[in-house]
Design a protein around this motif. Structure first.
Motif, PDB file in Angstrom:
ATOM      1  N   LEU A  47      -4.934 -11.465   7.194  1.00 13.54           N
ATOM      2  CA  LEU A  47      -4.103 -12.113   8.209  1.00 13.54           C
ATOM      3  C   LEU A  47      -3.300 -11.103   9.015  1.00 13.54           C
ATOM      4  CD1 LEU A  47      -2.636 -15.048   6.087  1.00 13.54           C
ATOM      5  CD2 LEU A  47      -4.708 -15.036   7.467  1.00 13.54           C
ATOM      6  N   ASP A  48      -2.824 -10.049   8.331  1.00 11.04           N
ATOM      7  CA  ASP A  48      -1.923  -9.123   9.011  1.00 11.04           C
ATOM      8  C   ASP A  48      -1.936  -7.768   8.316  1.00 11.04           C
ATOM      9  OD1 ASP A  48       0.484  -8.843  10.981  1.00 11.04           O
ATOM     10  OD2 ASP A  48       1.252  -8.089   9.079  1.00 11.04           O
ATOM     11  N   VAL A  49      -1.813  -6.707   9.098  1.00  8.34           N
ATOM     12  CA  VAL A  49      -1.697  -5.344   8.578  1.00  8.34           C
ATOM     13  C   VAL A  49      -0.503  -4.682   9.253  1.00  8.34           C
ATOM     14  CG1 VAL A  49      -2.783  -3.085   8.346  1.00  8.34           C
ATOM     15  CG2 VAL A  49      -4.184  -5.147   8.198  1.00  8.34           C
ATOM     16  N   THR A  50       0.357  -4.046   8.444  1.00  2.00           N
ATOM     17  CA  THR A  50       1.549  -3.393   8.992  1.00  2.00           C
ATOM     18  C   THR A  50       1.781  -2.064   8.300  1.00  2.00           C
ATOM     19  OG1 THR A  50       2.575  -5.550   9.378  1.00  2.00           O
ATOM     20  CG2 THR A  50       4.012  -3.635   9.469  1.00  2.00           C
ATOM     21  N   LEU A  76       0.850  -1.192   0.000  1.00  2.48           N
ATOM     22  CA  LEU A  76       0.000   0.000   0.000  1.00  2.48           C
ATOM     23  C   LEU A  76       0.882   1.237   0.000  1.00  2.48           C
ATOM     24  CD1 LEU A  76      -2.664  -0.959   2.710  1.00  2.48           C
ATOM     25  CD2 LEU A  76      -2.908  -1.097   0.224  1.00  2.48           C
ATOM     26  N   GLY A  77       0.872   1.973  -1.089  1.00  2.00           N
ATOM     27  CA  GLY A  77       1.644   3.203  -1.178  1.00  2.00           C
ATOM     28  C   GLY A  77       0.750   4.421  -1.107  1.00  2.00           C
ATOM     29  N   GLY A  78       1.336   5.561  -0.737  1.00  2.00           N
ATOM     30  CA  GLY A  78       0.585   6.811  -0.701  1.00  2.00           C
ATOM     31  C   GLY A  78      -0.304   6.985   0.508  1.00  2.00           C
ATOM     32  N   LEU A  79       0.003   6.295   1.605  1.00  3.45           N
ATOM     33  CA  LEU A  79      -0.812   6.432   2.814  1.00  3.45           C
ATOM     34  C   LEU A  79      -0.570   7.788   3.473  1.00  3.45           C
ATOM     35  CD1 LEU A  79      -0.250   2.918   4.459  1.00  3.45           C
ATOM     36  CD2 LEU A  79      -2.194   3.653   3.058  1.00  3.45           C
ATOM     37  N   SER A  80      -1.627   8.387   3.986  1.00  2.00           N
ATOM     38  CA  SER A  80      -1.471   9.637   4.726  1.00  2.00           C
ATOM     39  C   SER A  80      -0.858   9.338   6.094  1.00  2.00           C
ATOM     40  CB  SER A  80      -2.827  10.327   4.902  1.00  2.00           C
ATOM     41  OG  SER A  80      -3.704   9.513   5.659  1.00  2.00           O
ATOM     42  N   TRP A  81      -0.237  10.337   6.691  1.00  2.00           N
ATOM     43  CA  TRP A  81       0.470  10.135   7.952  1.00  2.00           C
ATOM     44  C   TRP A  81      -0.460   9.748   9.095  1.00  2.00           C
ATOM     45  CZ3 TRP A  81       5.311  13.489   9.237  1.00  2.00           C
ATOM     46  CH2 TRP A  81       6.262  13.309   8.220  1.00  2.00           C
ATOM     47  N   ASP A  82      -1.730  10.136   8.993  1.00  2.59           N
ATOM     48  CA  ASP A  82      -2.653   9.840  10.092  1.00  2.59           C
ATOM     49  C   ASP A  82      -3.427   8.540   9.873  1.00  2.59           C
ATOM     50  OD1 ASP A  82      -4.121  10.810   7.966  1.00  2.59           O
ATOM     51  OD2 ASP A  82      -5.520  11.960   9.199  1.00  2.59           O
ATOM     52  N   THR A  83      -3.041   7.767   8.848  1.00  2.00           N
ATOM     53  CA  THR A  83      -3.697   6.480   8.616  1.00  2.00           C
ATOM     54  C   THR A  83      -3.204   5.456   9.633  1.00  2.00           C
ATOM     55  OG1 THR A  83      -3.914   6.897   6.239  1.00  2.00           O
ATOM     56  CG2 THR A  83      -4.057   4.611   6.959  1.00  2.00           C
ATOM     57  N   SER A  84      -4.123   4.750  10.256  1.00  2.00           N
ATOM     58  CA  SER A  84      -3.760   3.726  11.240  1.00  2.00           C
ATOM     59  C   SER A  84      -3.964   2.340  10.637  1.00  2.00           C
ATOM     60  CB  SER A  84      -4.615   3.865  12.502  1.00  2.00           C
ATOM     61  OG  SER A  84      -5.968   3.537  12.222  1.00  2.00           O
ATOM     62  N   GLU A  85      -3.402   1.343  11.291  1.00  2.00           N
ATOM     63  CA  GLU A  85      -3.593  -0.030  10.842  1.00  2.00           C
ATOM     64  C   GLU A  85      -5.059  -0.434  10.953  1.00  2.00           C
ATOM     65  OE1 GLU A  85      -0.760  -1.701  13.442  1.00  2.00           O
ATOM     66  OE2 GLU A  85       0.917  -1.465  12.052  1.00  2.00           O
ATOM     67  N   GLU A  86      -5.741   0.133  11.930  1.00  2.00           N
ATOM     68  CA  GLU A  86      -7.174  -0.139  12.085  1.00  2.00           C
ATOM     69  C   GLU A  86      -7.956   0.420  10.901  1.00  2.00           C
ATOM     70  OE1 GLU A  86      -9.972  -2.201  14.139  1.00  2.00           O
ATOM     71  OE2 GLU A  86      -7.915  -1.890  14.851  1.00  2.00           O
ATOM     72  N   ASP A  87      -7.551   1.610  10.405  1.00  2.00           N
ATOM     73  CA  ASP A  87      -8.199   2.196   9.229  1.00  2.00           C
ATOM     74  C   ASP A  87      -8.046   1.276   8.017  1.00  2.00           C
ATOM     75  OD1 ASP A  87      -8.946   4.531  10.595  1.00  2.00           O
ATOM     76  OD2 ASP A  87      -7.011   5.489  10.177  1.00  2.00           O
ATOM     77  N   ILE A  88      -6.838   0.751   7.840  1.00  2.00           N
ATOM     78  CA  ILE A  88      -6.570  -0.143   6.707  1.00  2.00           C
ATOM     79  C   ILE A  88      -7.406  -1.412   6.821  1.00  2.00           C
ATOM     80  CG2 ILE A  88      -4.789  -1.539   5.593  1.00  2.00           C
ATOM     81  CD1 ILE A  88      -2.752   0.583   6.461  1.00  2.00           C
ATOM     82  N   LEU A  89      -7.440  -1.977   8.014  1.00  2.00           N
ATOM     83  CA  LEU A  89      -8.206  -3.203   8.245  1.00  2.00           C
ATOM     84  C   LEU A  89      -9.686  -2.992   7.945  1.00  2.00           C
ATOM     85  CD1 LEU A  89      -8.408  -6.115   9.347  1.00  2.00           C
ATOM     86  CD2 LEU A  89      -8.636  -5.118  11.623  1.00  2.00           C
ATOM     87  N   ASN A  90     -10.232  -1.897   8.435  1.00  2.00           N
ATOM     88  CA  ASN A  90     -11.662  -1.638   8.258  1.00  2.00           C
ATOM     89  C   ASN A  90     -12.036  -1.433   6.796  1.00  2.00           C
ATOM     90  OD1 ASN A  90     -12.136  -1.835  11.003  1.00  2.00           O
ATOM     91  ND2 ASN A  90     -11.893   0.369  11.368  1.00  2.00           N
ATOM     92  N   TYR A  91     -11.115  -0.859   6.015  1.00  2.00           N
ATOM     93  CA  TYR A  91     -11.421  -0.612   4.606  1.00  2.00           C
ATOM     94  C   TYR A  91     -11.244  -1.867   3.754  1.00  2.00           C
ATOM     95  CZ  TYR A  91     -11.204   1.203  -0.140  1.00  2.00           C
ATOM     96  OH  TYR A  91     -11.430   1.410  -1.482  1.00  2.00           O
ATOM     97  N   PHE A  92     -10.169  -2.618   3.968  1.00  2.00           N
ATOM     98  CA  PHE A  92      -9.822  -3.700   3.050  1.00  2.00           C
ATOM     99  C   PHE A  92     -10.413  -5.061   3.424  1.00  2.00           C
ATOM    100  CE2 PHE A  92      -6.569  -0.663   1.781  1.00  2.00           C
ATOM    101  CZ  PHE A  92      -6.543  -0.835   0.400  1.00  2.00           C
ATOM    102  N   ASN A  93     -11.023  -5.187   4.596  1.00  2.00           N
ATOM    103  CA  ASN A  93     -11.547  -6.509   4.958  1.00  2.00           C
ATOM    104  C   ASN A  93     -12.741  -6.928   4.101  1.00  2.00           C
ATOM    105  OD1 ASN A  93     -13.608  -4.965   6.013  1.00  2.00           O
ATOM    106  ND2 ASN A  93     -13.135  -5.424   8.162  1.00  2.00           N
ATOM    107  N   LYS A  94     -13.312  -5.995   3.347  1.00  2.00           N
ATOM    108  CA  LYS A  94     -14.418  -6.357   2.449  1.00  2.00           C
ATOM    109  C   LYS A  94     -13.930  -7.106   1.208  1.00  2.00           C
ATOM    110  CE  LYS A  94     -14.232  -1.699   0.462  1.00  2.00           C
ATOM    111  NZ  LYS A  94     -14.907  -0.386   0.431  1.00  2.00           N
TER     112      LYS A  94
END
Length: 251
Positions: free
Chosen positions: A44-47, A21-39
């Motif tokens: 298994l893992d987010v880093t 995942l490139g171009g992430l904003s500085w305030d993006t959290s791993e929880e944000d990524i999980l909530n968006y991409f789990n659909k």
């Protein structure tokens, strides 16, 4: 800390299911990524990667899905926006396996058996390379150890300074020559070949002959004008054949 949806031990063998995942904003959290991409599939893992000095996020991260089909699903349904910012998801490239260790500063007289004895404690060794300096007629003061697996190589380089046969040596992972350096060397070689031709040096069995073109001489150009350059290729017995006319223009 990474978000582990399934036990990490389960995700170790899923490199082919890893999404960059490139171009992430500085305030993006791993929880944000999980909530968006789990659909798009089971995660298994987010880093998110952080700068080790400043502690600030570096603007990219990784998701490990349960299968590569989930990545196909993500890529089919782009573009993707997260935290009001367009991001750049793509398949993560596998990190090349490095089982080779460089040992610098070793005594040229140290035997292979002594080198093997020192490094055997880290893991099984596949081979040892001892470069030889033909001009000096002696071994060079460095060598390479090839282990059976990457884990053994990782253990071997934990201490960057190691004493081998009474001499302190530098021990680190061997790095392949960057492709950019190889390309630069190739360009330099091509430029040198071109310069050799320009200077009247012949290579690859070709000779160049130049003389004033009659039409150029008629125009008063003389030897500084247009030249007919004929390339003649030598056969194995020295005869000339395959004359190719070409035109060079001199300013």
């Amino acid at each position: 800390m990474a978000v582990d949806v399934l036990p990490p031990s389960f995700s170790n063998n899923h490199n082919e299911s890893k999404l960059f995942l490139g171009g992430l904003s500085w305030d993006t959290s791993e929880e944000d990524i999980l909530n968006y991409f789990n659909k798009f599939g089971q995660i298994l893992d987010v880093t998110i990667k952080y700068d080790p000095v400043s502690g600030h996020p570096r603007g990219f991260g990784f998701i490990t899905f349960v299968s590569s089909d989930c990545i196909d699903n993500v890529l089919r349904n782009g573009p993707h926006t997260l935290k009001n910012k367009l991001i750049d998801p793509k398949r993560a490239k596998s990190r090349p396996i490095s089982k080779k260790v460089f040992v610098g500063g070793i005594d040229a007289n140290t035997s292979e058996s002594e080198i093997r004895r020192h490094f055997n404690k880290f893991g099984k060794i596949e081979g040892i390379e001892l470069p030889y300096d033909r001009q000096r007629g002696k071994r060079r003061e460095f060598c390479f150890i090839i282990f059976e697996n990457e884990e053994a190589a990782d253990v071997a380089v934990k201490e960057s300074k190691q004493t081998i046969d009474g001499r302190e040596c530098d021990v680190k992972k061997a790095q392949p020559q960057p492709v950019a350096q190889q390309q630069k060397r190739m360009q330099q070689t091509q430029a040198q070949v071109a310069a050799n031709y320009a200077n009247g040096m012949f290579a690859y069995g070709y000779e160049e002959y130049a003389w004033p073109d009659p039409s150029a001489a008629a125009m008063g150009a003389g030897t500084s004008g247009m030249h007919d350059v004929r390339k003649k290729k030598k056969s194995n017995n020295g005869n000339l054949h395959g004359v190719e006319p070409a035109w060079n223009y001199y300013m």
